[in-house]
Scaffold this active site. Structure first.
Site, short mmCIF file in Angstrom:
data_model
loop_
_atom_site.label_atom_id
_atom_site.label_comp_id
_atom_site.label_asym_id
_atom_site.label_seq_id
_atom_site.Cartn_x
_atom_site.Cartn_y
_atom_site.Cartn_z
N ASP A 80 0.85 -1.20 0.00
CA ASP A 80 0.00 0.00 0.00
C ASP A 80 0.88 1.25 0.00
OD1 ASP A 80 0.90 -0.31 2.60
OD2 ASP A 80 -1.06 0.00 3.54
N SER A 81 2.23 1.06 0.01
CA SER A 81 3.17 2.16 -0.23
C SER A 81 2.98 2.73 -1.63
CB SER A 81 4.61 1.69 -0.04
OG SER A 81 4.85 0.49 -0.76
N GLU A 100 9.00 -4.42 10.78
CA GLU A 100 9.42 -3.11 10.26
C GLU A 100 9.96 -2.21 11.36
OE1 GLU A 100 6.74 -1.27 7.50
OE2 GLU A 100 7.76 0.67 7.59
N GLU A 104 -1.73 -5.56 8.69
CA GLU A 104 -0.95 -5.03 9.81
C GLU A 104 -1.66 -5.33 11.14
OE1 GLU A 104 -0.21 -0.84 9.16
OE2 GLU A 104 0.68 -1.20 7.18
N LYS A 138 -1.45 -9.43 2.83
CA LYS A 138 -0.73 -9.01 4.04
C LYS A 138 -1.60 -8.01 4.78
CE LYS A 138 3.16 -6.21 3.96
NZ LYS A 138 2.70 -5.03 4.72
N ASP A 160 -0.97 -6.06 -0.16
CA ASP A 160 -1.35 -5.43 1.09
C ASP A 160 -2.86 -5.20 1.09
OD1 ASP A 160 0.64 -4.96 2.98
OD2 ASP A 160 1.31 -3.07 2.07
#
Ligand code: MHF
Ligand code: KIV
Ligand code: MG
Length: 275
Positions: A54-55, A192, A125, A123, A93
């Site tokens: 999602d970067s 991270e 978080e 993925k 993501d």
């Protein structure tokens, strides 16, 4: 001139492959990609895992955070990457608010990423609080990668991008979160921006591979954002980033040269036109 060879494994990479790599002590390489052309280059060079991060919100769309990223945009980027890949495992993501509200919504989002985009895994978080959701997604047959430490979708909660889990209590919590994620069924965990010693402890404590970004050399694998490692970003220079190229300068030089040739009439020449 690139002389890099594909690694020895010719077959398609699966989630089982990366788990086996940890067992065999073989490091896992992962990079982000957001489009077909870049994905083809990265896959062709032999990277095992491609993350459609999602970067993309930052490097593709120019936002300051990953918060504005949508499911529709992630599905678009992921489908582009999937078409460019022959061998790598493609992980997408799940964007902010596509999985946090209910496990049901999370499962629908994960399912769209598989069906509409062709992702091989998703993925998300978070630690213990997201584990029941992880379990639901894994139960439906969708592999899940976890992400602990600096979790950019929570930037407004933490307020900074500073290194996480430096204090003992937060470090203990992170270790518990990693074990809980493994228990919930993740096949791998991104760590991270946490201290290297903690990343080693986590890596030694779980059987699934850890993939580090700013988490030291003891992780089972490493990930970087492709634009960062190619030097396309001039304004992002965290300590953990190693730049393998200075493409910002190289591309600027190429474009400058082109402008000069157009202005001088040097381009196009007679060989570059039709009669
Ligand atoms: N281009 C890019 N690369 C990334 O690695 C990345 C993104 N975008 N977007 C989503 C997240 C955000 N990430 C980040 C963001 C900031 C730092 C960081 O270290 N920032 C500052 C330090 C800030 C502070 O100490 O308060 C730096 O040193 O650049 C690290 C990872 C990683 N991800
Ligand atoms: C930095 C990596 C792990 C990521 O989540 C992303 O690129 O969005
Ligand atoms: Mg991300």
């Amino acid at each position: 001139m690139s002389t890099q060879k594909r690694s020895e494994r010719p077959e398609k990479i699966t989630t089982q492959t990366v788990v086996e790599m940890k067992r065999n002590g073989e490091k896992i390489s992962m990079l982000t990609a957001y489009d077909y052309t870049m994905a083809g280059i990265i896959d062709g060079a032999g990277v095992e895992v491609i993350l459609v991060g999602d970067s993309a919100s930052n490097v593709m769309a120019g936002h300051d955070t990953t918060i504005p990223m949508t499911m529709d945009h992630m599905i678009y980027h992921t489908s582009c990457v999937v078409r460019g890949v022959e061998r790598a495992l493609v992980i997408a993501d799940l964007p902010f608010m596509s999985y946090q509200v209910t496990a049901k919504e999370a499962l629908i989002s994960a399912g769209r990423m598989m069906k509409e985009a062709g992702a091989h895994a998703v993925k998300l978080e978070g630690g213990k609080s997201i584990c029941s959701t992880v379990q639901r997604i894994v139960d439906a047959g969708i592999p899940v990668m976890g992400h602990l430490g600096l979790t950019p979708q929570s930037i407004y909660k933490f307020g900074t991008y500073k290194v996480r889990a430096k204090e003992e209590q937060e470090a203990d919590q992170l270790l518990e979160d990693a074990k809980a994620l493994e228990e919930a069924g993740v096949f791998s965990i991104v760590l991270e921006k946490i201290p290297a010693d903690l990343a080693k402890k986590v890596t030694d404590s779980v059987s699934v591979p850890t993939i580090g970004i700013g988490a030291g050399r003891q992780c089972d694998g490493q990930v970087l954002v492709i634009h960062d490692m190619l030097g396309l970003n001039k304004d992002f220079s965290p300590r953990f980033l190693r730049r393998y190229e200075d493409l910002h300068s190289k591309m600027t030089d190429a474009v400058t040269h082109y402008i000069k040739d157009v202005k001088s009439g040097d381009f196009p020449n007679v060989d570059e036109q039709y009669s």
